[in-house]
Design a protein around this motif. Structure first.
Motif, PDB file in Angstrom:
ATOM      1  N   GLY A   1     -14.430 -24.057  15.540  1.00 40.99           N
ATOM      2  CA  GLY A   1     -15.004 -25.354  15.888  1.00 40.99           C
ATOM      3  C   GLY A   1     -16.249 -25.652  15.093  1.00 40.99           C
ATOM      4  N   TYR A   2     -16.983 -26.662  15.576  1.00 39.24           N
ATOM      5  CA  TYR A   2     -18.142 -27.182  14.863  1.00 39.24           C
ATOM      6  C   TYR A   2     -19.290 -27.409  15.840  1.00 39.24           C
ATOM      7  N   ALA A   3     -20.502 -27.453  15.285  1.00 34.87           N
ATOM      8  CA  ALA A   3     -21.677 -27.730  16.105  1.00 34.87           C
ATOM      9  C   ALA A   3     -22.749 -28.392  15.249  1.00 34.87           C
ATOM     10  N   VAL A   4     -23.696 -29.018  15.914  1.00 40.28           N
ATOM     11  CA  VAL A   4     -24.876 -29.556  15.243  1.00 40.28           C
ATOM     12  C   VAL A   4     -25.836 -28.406  14.961  1.00 40.28           C
ATOM     13  N   GLY A   5     -26.392 -28.370  13.774  1.00 45.50           N
ATOM     14  CA  GLY A   5     -27.421 -27.399  13.439  1.00 45.50           C
ATOM     15  C   GLY A   5     -28.620 -28.078  12.811  1.00 45.50           C
TER      16      GLY A   5
ATOM     17  N   LEU B   1     -29.105 -24.701  17.459  1.00 44.67           N
ATOM     18  CA  LEU B   1     -27.657 -24.846  17.327  1.00 44.67           C
ATOM     19  C   LEU B   1     -27.104 -25.422  18.621  1.00 44.67           C
ATOM     20  N   GLY B   2     -26.210 -26.380  18.513  1.00 42.53           N
ATOM     21  CA  GLY B   2     -25.618 -26.988  19.701  1.00 42.53           C
ATOM     22  C   GLY B   2     -25.946 -28.476  19.780  1.00 42.53           C
TER      23      GLY B   2
ATOM     24  N   ARG C   1     -47.820 -25.282   6.330  1.00 46.52           N
ATOM     25  CA  ARG C   1     -48.186 -26.597   5.800  1.00 46.52           C
ATOM     26  C   ARG C   1     -46.968 -27.471   5.524  1.00 46.52           C
ATOM     27  N   LYS C   2     -45.770 -26.846   5.504  1.00 46.95           N
ATOM     28  CA  LYS C   2     -44.611 -27.587   5.020  1.00 46.95           C
ATOM     29  C   LYS C   2     -43.350 -27.282   5.832  1.00 46.95           C
ATOM     30  N   THR C   3     -43.438 -27.379   7.154  1.00 46.45           N
ATOM     31  CA  THR C   3     -42.256 -27.196   7.988  1.00 46.45           C
ATOM     32  C   THR C   3     -41.427 -28.477   7.970  1.00 46.45           C
ATOM     33  N   ASP C   4     -40.153 -28.356   7.680  1.00 43.69           N
ATOM     34  CA  ASP C   4     -39.279 -29.502   7.411  1.00 43.69           C
ATOM     35  C   ASP C   4     -38.025 -29.412   8.280  1.00 43.69           C
ATOM     36  N   TRP C   5     -37.303 -30.508   8.366  1.00 51.16           N
ATOM     37  CA  TRP C   5     -36.074 -30.604   9.161  1.00 51.16           C
ATOM     38  C   TRP C   5     -34.862 -30.734   8.240  1.00 51.16           C
ATOM     39  N   GLU C   6     -33.697 -30.297   8.720  1.00 50.26           N
ATOM     40  CA  GLU C   6     -32.447 -30.457   7.978  1.00 50.26           C
ATOM     41  C   GLU C   6     -31.288 -30.525   8.964  1.00 50.26           C
ATOM     42  N   CYS C   7     -30.793 -31.709   9.233  1.00 49.71           N
ATOM     43  CA  CYS C   7     -29.591 -31.872  10.054  1.00 49.71           C
ATOM     44  C   CYS C   7     -28.388 -31.328   9.288  1.00 49.71           C
ATOM     45  N   GLU C   8     -27.592 -30.466   9.937  1.00 52.15           N
ATOM     46  CA  GLU C   8     -26.470 -29.860   9.236  1.00 52.15           C
ATOM     47  C   GLU C   8     -25.245 -29.731  10.140  1.00 52.15           C
ATOM     48  N   LEU C   9     -24.074 -29.957   9.542  1.00 51.40           N
ATOM     49  CA  LEU C   9     -22.814 -29.611  10.204  1.00 51.40           C
ATOM     50  C   LEU C   9     -22.651 -28.104  10.135  1.00 51.40           C
ATOM     51  N   CYS C  10     -22.452 -27.477  11.281  1.00 51.19           N
ATOM     52  CA  CYS C  10     -22.224 -26.036  11.328  1.00 51.19           C
ATOM     53  C   CYS C  10     -20.768 -25.755  11.636  1.00 51.19           C
ATOM     54  N   VAL C  11     -20.199 -24.843  10.876  1.00 54.70           N
ATOM     55  CA  VAL C  11     -18.819 -24.391  11.075  1.00 54.70           C
ATOM     56  C   VAL C  11     -18.868 -23.050  11.783  1.00 54.70           C
ATOM     57  N   ILE C  12     -18.108 -22.918  12.864  1.00 50.71           N
ATOM     58  CA  ILE C  12     -18.089 -21.672  13.630  1.00 50.71           C
ATOM     59  C   ILE C  12     -16.740 -21.000  13.436  1.00 50.71           C
ATOM     60  N   ILE C  13     -16.789 -19.773  12.969  1.00 49.67           N
ATOM     61  CA  ILE C  13     -15.590 -19.028  12.583  1.00 49.67           C
ATOM     62  C   ILE C  13     -14.909 -18.447  13.821  1.00 49.67           C
ATOM     63  N   GLY C  14     -13.573 -18.527  13.846  1.00 49.45           N
ATOM     64  CA  GLY C  14     -12.810 -18.030  14.983  1.00 49.45           C
ATOM     65  C   GLY C  14     -12.043 -16.757  14.712  1.00 49.45           C
ATOM     66  N   THR C  15     -11.636 -16.541  13.470  1.00 48.07           N
ATOM     67  CA  THR C  15     -10.908 -15.320  13.106  1.00 48.07           C
ATOM     68  C   THR C  15     -11.463 -14.805  11.784  1.00 48.07           C
ATOM     69  N   THR C  16     -11.376 -13.515  11.572  1.00 49.94           N
ATOM     70  CA  THR C  16     -11.962 -12.889  10.389  1.00 49.94           C
ATOM     71  C   THR C  16     -11.426 -13.527   9.103  1.00 49.94           C
TER      72      THR C  16
END
Length: 287
Positions: A149-153, A181-182, A119-134
């Motif tokens: 880097g970064y991606a749209v989520g 993602l992307g 009944r309540k599926t919603d959207w959330e545009c988010e900046l995603c951070v992608i980790i490159g090293t531990t």
């Protein structure tokens, strides 16, 4: 540099986007875009490639999530001051951290499945951070050194399951297809200031979210450092950093939510735009 994965679900191949917007196949160079690919030395070698020497991918080819094989999909709740205000919540004193099921990961142009009886599926545009090293117990001063880097989520959320059916948020966030993602992973050298990016969501052609990463309560640097104190971040891991105002839950005077047959366009300046259709669940369901 913009890295991506193209092809049918489960059969994606690595690729990159050239300066003319043509997708180029990287299969002769890499097996996939994953944590191993995101090591600084590998990214440097990819950046030295002349894309014109790579095969072009046919226009219209499906794109999957731009990274795979991650250990964690981490989300941050109520991280925009103006979003907290629209929901009537007090801004948090520390980041609200929760996990999104790896099974929610979805391509940027794939359908979003509305769960049965949702009944309540919603959207959330988010900046995603992608980790490159531990990243493990890192300081804020060192945090950005761990970013590939970064991606749209789009942190798609079923609000009833998130907030009305027990105290944990995770179950409202982890439905299948709830993590588009992307379209691509944009390396951090192309994003000089992740705190100055315009972001938006359109639903059926109407602008519903129109915000900026400038209103984050906890910035990217702070989030990486904070999360690394309690969850080890591995190469390929993704952090969804929160959403600006304009979600369905915050609509006044009456909140409204997604139904099957709608179109979402979710984008961030310099990172590209997703386009998804909502569809009804077609499988068997035991009521």
């Amino acid at each position: 540099m913009k890295l991506l994965r193209h092809g049918p679900k489960g059969q994606e191949k690595p690729g990159m986007l050239d300066a003319q917007g043509v997708i180029r196949d990287l299969s002769s160079v890499l097996n996939d875009i994953n944590g191993d690919t995101l090591a600084p030395g590998v990214l440097a070698k990819l950046a030295a490639i002349n894309p014109a020497e790579l095969p072009a991918v046919p226009a219209g080819t499906r794109l999957g999530s731009p990274v795979t094989g991650m250990t964690n999909l981490i989300c941050i709740g109520l991280n925009y001051a103006d979003h907290a205000a629209e929901t009537g919540a007090e801004p948090p004193k520390e980041p609200i951290v929760f996990l999104k099921s790896l099974g929610a990961l979805n391509g940027p142009f794939d359908d979003i499945i509305i769960p049965p009886h949702s009944r309540k599926t919603d959207w959330e545009c988010e900046l995603c951070v992608i980790i490159g090293t531990t990243a493990r117990y890192v300081s804020e001063a060192d945090a950005m050194n761990h970013v590939a880097g970064y991606a749209v989520g789009n942190d798609v959320s079923e609000r009833e399951w998130q907030a009305e059916r027990g105290p944990t948020w995770d179950k409202g966030k982890g439905f299948e297809t709830f993590g588009p993602l992307g379209p691509w992973l944009v390396t951090k050298d192309e994003v000089p200031d992740p705190q100055a990016l315009r972001m938006w969501t359109d639903v059926d052609g109407k602008r519903e979210q129109d915000g900026s990463t400038a209103t984050m309560i906890f910035n990217v640097r702070q989030l990486i450092s904070y999360v690394s104190q309690c969850i080890t971040l591995h190469p390929g891991d993704v952090i969804f950093t929160g959403t600006p105002p304009g979600v369905g839950l915050g609509k006044k005077p009456t909140p409204w939510f997604l139904k099957a047959g709608q179109e979402l366009r979710v984008g961030i300046e310099g990172l590209g735009e997703q386009r998804s259709r909502t569809v009804a669940y077609q499988g068997a369901y035991a009521s």
